[in-house]
Design an enzyme around this catalytic site. Structure first.
Site, PDB file in Angstrom:
ATOM      1  CG  ASP A 137      -2.090   0.922   1.092  1.00  0.00           C
ATOM      2  OD1 ASP A 137      -2.377   1.380  -0.033  1.00  0.00           O
ATOM      3  OD2 ASP A 137      -2.722   1.226   2.123  1.00  0.00           O
ATOM      4  N   GLY A 138       0.310   2.330  -0.580  1.00  0.00           N
ATOM      5  CA  GLY A 138       0.948   3.643  -0.504  1.00  0.00           C
ATOM      6  C   GLY A 138       1.533   4.149  -1.809  1.00  0.00           C
TER       7      GLY A 138
ATOM      8  NE  ARG B 209      -7.776   2.272  -5.407  1.00  0.00           N
ATOM      9  CZ  ARG B 209      -6.546   2.294  -4.916  1.00  0.00           C
ATOM     10  NH1 ARG B 209      -5.535   2.632  -5.690  1.00  0.00           N
ATOM     11  NH2 ARG B 209      -6.330   1.988  -3.655  1.00  0.00           N
TER      12      ARG B 209
ATOM     13  CG  ASN C  17      -7.925  -1.795  -5.126  1.00  0.00           C
ATOM     14  OD1 ASN C  17      -6.997  -2.584  -4.965  1.00  0.00           O
ATOM     15  ND2 ASN C  17      -8.185  -0.833  -4.237  1.00  0.00           N
TER      16      ASN C  17
ATOM     17  CD  GLU D  60       2.500 -13.068  15.746  1.00  0.00           C
ATOM     18  OE1 GLU D  60       2.522 -11.908  16.199  1.00  0.00           O
ATOM     19  OE2 GLU D  60       1.999 -14.037  16.361  1.00  0.00           O
TER      20      GLU D  60
HETATM   21  C1  IPE Z   1      -5.446  -2.668  -0.220  1.00  0.00           C
HETATM   22  O1  IPE Z   1      -5.116  -1.325  -0.339  1.00  0.00           O
HETATM   23  C2  IPE Z   1      -5.417  -3.328  -1.571  1.00  0.00           C
HETATM   24  C3  IPE Z   1      -4.103  -3.504  -2.176  1.00  0.00           C
HETATM   25  C4  IPE Z   1      -2.950  -3.176  -1.648  1.00  0.00           C
HETATM   26  C5  IPE Z   1      -4.101  -4.134  -3.477  1.00  0.00           C
HETATM   27  P1  IPE Z   1      -6.222  -0.190  -0.480  1.00  0.00           P
HETATM   28  O2  IPE Z   1      -5.491   1.097  -0.628  1.00  0.00           O
HETATM   29  O3  IPE Z   1      -7.178  -0.548  -1.541  1.00  0.00           O
HETATM   30  O4  IPE Z   1      -6.966  -0.278   0.931  1.00  0.00           O
HETATM   31  P2  IPE Z   1      -7.804   0.822   1.725  1.00  0.00           P
HETATM   32  O5  IPE Z   1      -8.830   1.380   0.794  1.00  0.00           O
HETATM   33  O6  IPE Z   1      -6.840   1.888   2.159  1.00  0.00           O
HETATM   34  O7  IPE Z   1      -8.362   0.091   2.897  1.00  0.00           O
HETATM   35  C1  IPE Z   2      -1.625   0.280  -3.441  1.00  0.00           C
HETATM   36  O1  IPE Z   2      -1.407   1.649  -3.437  1.00  0.00           O
HETATM   37  C2  IPE Z   2      -1.858  -0.264  -4.830  1.00  0.00           C
HETATM   38  C3  IPE Z   2      -3.247  -0.660  -5.095  1.00  0.00           C
HETATM   39  C4  IPE Z   2      -4.213  -0.641  -4.235  1.00  0.00           C
HETATM   40  C5  IPE Z   2      -3.555  -1.111  -6.447  1.00  0.00           C
HETATM   41  P1  IPE Z   2      -2.587   2.673  -3.440  1.00  0.00           P
HETATM   42  O2  IPE Z   2      -2.994   2.952  -4.836  1.00  0.00           O
HETATM   43  O3  IPE Z   2      -3.681   2.238  -2.545  1.00  0.00           O
HETATM   44  O4  IPE Z   2      -1.888   3.968  -2.833  1.00  0.00           O
HETATM   45  P2  IPE Z   2      -2.451   4.912  -1.693  1.00  0.00           P
HETATM   46  O5  IPE Z   2      -2.840   4.058  -0.551  1.00  0.00           O
HETATM   47  O6  IPE Z   2      -3.614   5.642  -2.277  1.00  0.00           O
HETATM   48  O7  IPE Z   2      -1.315   5.830  -1.378  1.00  0.00           O
HETATM   49 MG    MG Z   3      -4.071   2.439  -0.558  1.00  0.00          MG
END
Ligand code: IPE
Ligand code: IPE
Ligand code: MG
Length: 243
Positions: free
Chosen positions: A22-23, A73, A70, A209
């Site tokens: 994530d991120g 989005r 997702n 964990e």
């Molecule tokens: C979880 O991340 C899904 C993946 C890393 C593929 P998200 O960014 O979609 O999760 P939320 O919306 O912050 O919970």
């Molecule tokens: C994780 O990064 C990748 C996917 C969920 C596909 P994000 O796209 O959720 O990035 P943030 O959390 O918005 O920074």
């Molecule tokens: Mg995310």
């Protein structure tokens, strides 16, 4: 790196690590770039983490690539993510094959484009006899959907009289999940500072964990993976017992 490796106890490795990568979006936004740039850069982290996993000899690793949620989005982001999967699948899965890793997928793969599905099936077939470890890609994955799907399949068998309620135990239920041939998850790593599971492997991680780091996924490297493993090795896992 050597110092970190020295701290690793090879007799106490997790059997199955799952990562919520994530991120990416925030990483790009911090640099004044489009979110897609973060997804692109995240690929380096995927490669480095897979290498780390292989170096340690951890047998199973699941990567949360794309969740069912997702799909909600903006279309532009989904299109660019799918484009990214497609353009990278060939090159990277070939490298994974060279590393003797087996690839499998979990999730509603049928929601992906035919082209991506074809590519995935090709590599699953090609890598099916590889023996250095298994890489599981969670694509269009939702744990609740997975559990509902299993429940419906089992209910159907009961309804048809093929099964009695007494037959349904943990292992039977587990055998109806996407992950039926995989061990339960020992360690979940989530990057970006969020401390939640976001519908990932809910059944399989019952006794996992959890390791959270503020590092955004595109900055995550092998050394960060090793640190997560060392942290895991300092936990006391009791599974409800008193030992
Ligand atoms: C979880 O991340 C899904 C993946 C890393 C593929 P998200 O960014 O979609 O999760 P939320 O919306 O912050 O919970
Ligand atoms: C994780 O990064 C990748 C996917 C969920 C596909 P994000 O796209 O959720 O990035 P943030 O959390 O918005 O920074
Ligand atoms: Mg995310």
């Amino acid at each position: 790196m050597k110092k970190l490796l020295d701290k690793i106890d090879y007799n106490n490795l997790p059997n199955h690590v799952a990562i919520i990568m994530d991120g990416n979006g925030r990483w790009a936004e911090k640099r004044g770039k489009l979110r897609t740039f973060g997804h692109e850069r995240g690929i380096y982290s995927v490669k480095d983490t897979i290498n780390g996993c292989k170096e340690l000899g951890i047998p199973y690793m699941t990567l949360f690539v794309f969740s069912s949620e997702n799909w909600s989005r903006p279309k532009k982001e989904i299109d660019s993510l799918m484009h990214l999967f497609h353009t990278n699948l060939k090159i990277h899965l070939e490298e994974i094959h060279e590393k003797n890793l087996k690839i499998i997928t979990i999730g509603e793969i049928g929601r992906l484009s035919n082209l991506i599905q074809k590519e995935l099936f090709f590599f699953m077939k090609k890598t099916k006899n590889n023996t250095s470890g298994t890489l599981i890609l969670a694509l269009s994955y939702s744990a609740r959907e997975e559990i509902l799907r299993a429940t419906k399949n089992i209910a159907k068998k009961v309804y048809q009289g093929l099964l009695s309620l007494e037959d349904i135990d943990n292992s039977f239920f587990n055998n109806h999940l996407y992950t039926k041939d995989l061990p339960y998850v020992d360690l979940i790593i989530r990057t970006s500072g969020e401390q939640r599971l976001s519908n990932f492997l809910l059944w399989q991680s019952a006794y996992a964990e959890l390791y959270f780091t503020n590092i955004l996924w595109p900055d995550f490297r092998k050394k960060d993976f090793f640190e997560a493993i060392i942290n895991y090795q300092n936990r006391k896992r009791r599974f409800g017992n008193v030992k």
